[in-house]
Design an enzyme around this catalytic site. Sequence first.
Site, short mmCIF file in Angstrom:
data_model
loop_
_atom_site.label_atom_id
_atom_site.label_comp_id
_atom_site.label_asym_id
_atom_site.label_seq_id
_atom_site.Cartn_x
_atom_site.Cartn_y
_atom_site.Cartn_z
N HIS A 66 24.88 130.01 -25.50
CA HIS A 66 24.58 130.54 -23.89
C HIS A 66 25.36 131.76 -23.36
O HIS A 66 25.34 132.04 -22.30
CB HIS A 66 24.88 129.37 -23.02
CG HIS A 66 23.90 128.18 -23.50
ND1 HIS A 66 24.20 126.95 -23.75
CD2 HIS A 66 22.43 128.10 -23.35
CE1 HIS A 66 23.28 126.12 -23.89
NE2 HIS A 66 22.29 126.70 -23.88
N HIS A 67 25.99 132.70 -24.52
CA HIS A 67 26.70 133.68 -23.68
C HIS A 67 25.68 134.80 -23.05
O HIS A 67 26.02 135.39 -22.15
CB HIS A 67 27.26 134.48 -24.99
CG HIS A 67 26.31 135.07 -25.83
ND1 HIS A 67 25.61 134.53 -26.72
CD2 HIS A 67 26.42 136.73 -26.03
CE1 HIS A 67 24.96 135.35 -27.26
NE2 HIS A 67 25.38 136.60 -27.06
N ARG A 68 24.19 134.53 -23.52
CA ARG A 68 23.35 135.27 -22.74
C ARG A 68 22.26 134.37 -22.48
O ARG A 68 21.97 133.49 -23.18
CB ARG A 68 22.75 136.43 -23.63
CG ARG A 68 23.60 137.70 -23.95
CD ARG A 68 23.62 138.83 -22.92
NE ARG A 68 24.63 139.80 -22.63
CZ ARG A 68 24.92 140.48 -23.66
NH1 ARG A 68 24.18 140.94 -24.60
NH2 ARG A 68 25.69 141.40 -23.36
N LYS A 72 16.58 132.11 -26.92
CA LYS A 72 15.11 132.70 -27.30
C LYS A 72 15.01 132.22 -28.79
O LYS A 72 16.08 132.37 -29.70
CB LYS A 72 15.05 134.13 -27.27
CG LYS A 72 13.78 134.74 -27.59
CD LYS A 72 12.96 135.16 -26.62
CE LYS A 72 11.64 135.37 -26.60
NZ LYS A 72 10.86 134.11 -27.16
N LYS A 96 20.95 137.72 -34.90
CA LYS A 96 19.78 138.50 -34.70
C LYS A 96 19.57 139.36 -33.43
O LYS A 96 19.72 140.37 -33.37
CB LYS A 96 18.61 137.63 -35.04
CG LYS A 96 17.39 138.39 -35.63
CD LYS A 96 16.37 137.50 -36.15
CE LYS A 96 16.64 136.49 -36.97
NZ LYS A 96 15.41 135.68 -37.48
N LYS A 108 16.15 127.37 -31.32
CA LYS A 108 14.92 127.17 -32.45
C LYS A 108 14.55 126.06 -31.79
O LYS A 108 15.20 125.00 -31.62
CB LYS A 108 15.46 127.17 -33.67
CG LYS A 108 14.47 127.77 -34.72
CD LYS A 108 13.97 129.16 -34.69
CE LYS A 108 13.04 129.51 -35.83
NZ LYS A 108 13.22 131.00 -35.69
N SER A 365 8.93 140.13 -28.72
CA SER A 365 9.16 139.03 -27.74
C SER A 365 9.89 139.46 -26.53
O SER A 365 9.58 139.21 -25.47
CB SER A 365 9.93 137.64 -28.28
OG SER A 365 8.86 137.07 -29.23
P1 NAD Z 1 3.23 131.12 -41.20
O1 NAD Z 1 3.24 129.96 -41.05
O2 NAD Z 1 2.50 132.09 -40.60
O3 NAD Z 1 3.29 131.68 -42.86
C1 NAD Z 1 4.09 131.02 -43.91
C2 NAD Z 1 3.31 131.30 -44.97
O4 NAD Z 1 4.15 130.68 -46.26
C3 NAD Z 1 1.77 130.44 -45.08
O5 NAD Z 1 0.62 130.98 -45.46
C4 NAD Z 1 2.36 129.28 -46.19
O6 NAD Z 1 1.19 128.67 -46.75
C5 NAD Z 1 3.23 130.21 -47.11
N1 NAD Z 1 4.29 129.24 -47.77
C6 NAD Z 1 4.60 127.94 -47.64
N2 NAD Z 1 5.35 127.31 -48.71
C7 NAD Z 1 5.22 128.19 -49.68
C8 NAD Z 1 5.73 128.16 -50.88
N3 NAD Z 1 6.42 127.30 -51.33
N4 NAD Z 1 5.48 129.52 -51.57
C9 NAD Z 1 4.75 130.56 -51.14
N5 NAD Z 1 4.10 130.43 -50.06
C10 NAD Z 1 4.55 129.31 -49.11
O7 NAD Z 1 4.95 131.48 -41.00
P2 NAD Z 1 5.51 132.88 -40.48
O8 NAD Z 1 5.76 132.83 -38.98
O9 NAD Z 1 5.05 133.96 -41.18
O10 NAD Z 1 7.05 132.66 -40.93
C11 NAD Z 1 7.59 132.87 -42.43
C12 NAD Z 1 8.97 133.07 -42.05
O11 NAD Z 1 9.31 134.24 -41.51
C13 NAD Z 1 9.80 131.94 -41.83
O12 NAD Z 1 11.10 131.63 -42.64
C14 NAD Z 1 10.05 132.37 -40.21
O13 NAD Z 1 11.11 131.56 -39.88
C15 NAD Z 1 10.45 133.61 -40.37
N6 NAD Z 1 10.33 134.58 -39.18
C16 NAD Z 1 8.91 134.36 -38.41
C17 NAD Z 1 8.74 135.31 -37.43
C18 NAD Z 1 7.57 135.28 -36.81
O14 NAD Z 1 7.52 136.09 -35.65
N7 NAD Z 1 6.55 134.39 -36.70
C19 NAD Z 1 9.94 135.87 -36.78
C20 NAD Z 1 11.27 135.98 -37.76
C21 NAD Z 1 11.26 135.21 -38.66
#
Ligand code: NAD
Length: 473
Positions: A66-68, A72, A96, A108, A365
């Site tokens: 909660h420093h900021r 998010k 991040k 989260k 965001s």
């Molecule tokens: P998403 O649900 O849109 O896509 C994830 C994809 O990974 C799906 O197509 C799924 O079928 C596939 N998948 C699942 N298990 C798998 C496996 N064992 N092997 C291969 N593919 C597999 O999710 P996303 O939003 O793209 O998030 C993906 C990663 O990125 C996560 O670690 C998330 O925390 C990170 N992330 C997402 C965002 C965002 O804006 N969405 C931002 C920062 C980080």
Amino acid sequence: MECMPRGAFFESVSRYFDRAAALTSIDPGLLDQVKSCNSVYRMRFPVKRDDGSIVVVEAYRAEHSHHRLPTKGGIRFSEDVSIDETIALAALMTYKCAIVGVPFGGAKGGVRIDPRTTSDGFRERVTRRYAAELIRKNFIGPDIDVPAPDYGTGEREMGWIADTYKNLRMNSPHPYACVTGKPVAMEGIAGRRQATGLGVFHGIRCCLARAGDMKPLGLTPGIADKRVIVQGLGNVGYHAAFYLQSQGKALITGIAEREGGIFNANGLDVAAVARHRLDTGSILGFPGAEDVTQSLELLERECDILVPAALENQITAANAPRIRARIVAEAANGPVDFEAEKILQERGIFLIPDVYLNAGGVTVSYFEWLKNKAGVSFDRMVSRHEELVKRELVEQMETMTGVDIPGERKDRLIKGPSEEELVVAALEETMIRSYHQLHNIWKERDLPDLRTAAFLYAIERVAESYRHHGIFP
Ligand code: NAD
């Protein structure tokens, strides 16, 4: 509630933190404050299935720091969600945000359901009930905690959350600022959908632009013609692969998904693969590509850049010795665990850390939140003014040179920026500036790697903020 969770992913994040923290002279108590997860709300709530039966759903929201304010971070829908995972992801969000200069604390959320097997109606009931639980306990709000999409969620869920909040907090002055990643038609921002993947592309581009870093890897600078394997064709993986191919001119040689992987040494058309998956339900059987039934094996194929963009702990001590990429670009959160990182580094493989590389999502965001708080989109304020200034410049140029610029070209030069253009440019600037900042810290302070530089920078920034705040009461 003070938490001491256990779990491989949490352990990795914790060890990355400790390794960087050991290089600072920050007071141990203050370091503990930076590292600790401030509060976690664990909930269980009943939801009706489509057949009328009841299922109790387990869910979490962790506010790490909660420093900021607000805090998010995304909301994850997955059958593997746990309290440890949620806290580890919340901690990464804190670091991040500090790295890319987004003035938020980290948070989260996680809901333990399998998004693939649930109906739209069930998902909506779960999402709205989860949002209502957060509202009841003051774990959501424009100035409190602002969720966003993550694995298994997207614009639709964010729209339901915004609508639930709006209905239950009728007097909130900026209800739409309670969540980001909303549909554009619901006060979202153009460019958020592709932001994380586009940021991944810019991060990889910055890394490959440095000839001095590429030489020891045996790589020429630049993305063009580099062979790339991507794991996960979801929001992040698809957009990262799409921009690497379309803007970077890289060859996407492999795509690994849940159901298996596909490989083509001459390159795969990312958009066509995504369409094929939509049409057939699988990436397998894509024309001209080899099917790889064991998806994880595809990660071990030779390539220049491996982009894990699915989930954490995909590269561990078990498969790290067989990874044959020159660069591993962590688009997902925590895809390489602590032990695997050591092995990859000993083998001379370069890592671009998640805390920097996937920060494009939270960056945009932040822009969406600012837009919602201001109640006006950025282009509305600047577009016309820019157009007038540019028109005058162009007409002056024409007068001075006596040359008329052709109509279409002139219109392009004069046109004020759209919201998406502003967002995309600001995202690019953030990713470039942050990479150079981390690179400088890495080199100037003689640190072992970019991840240590990223954690060190984040720890020092968050600690400084806490130091100025003092201790309440
Ligand atoms: P998403 O649900 O849109 O896509 C994830 C994809 O990974 C799906 O197509 C799924 O079928 C596939 N998948 C699942 N298990 C798998 C496996 N064992 N092997 C291969 N593919 C597999 O999710 P996303 O939003 O793209 O998030 C993906 C990663 O990125 C996560 O670690 C998330 O925390 C990170 N992330 C997402 C965002 C965002 O804006 N969405 C931002 C920062 C980080």
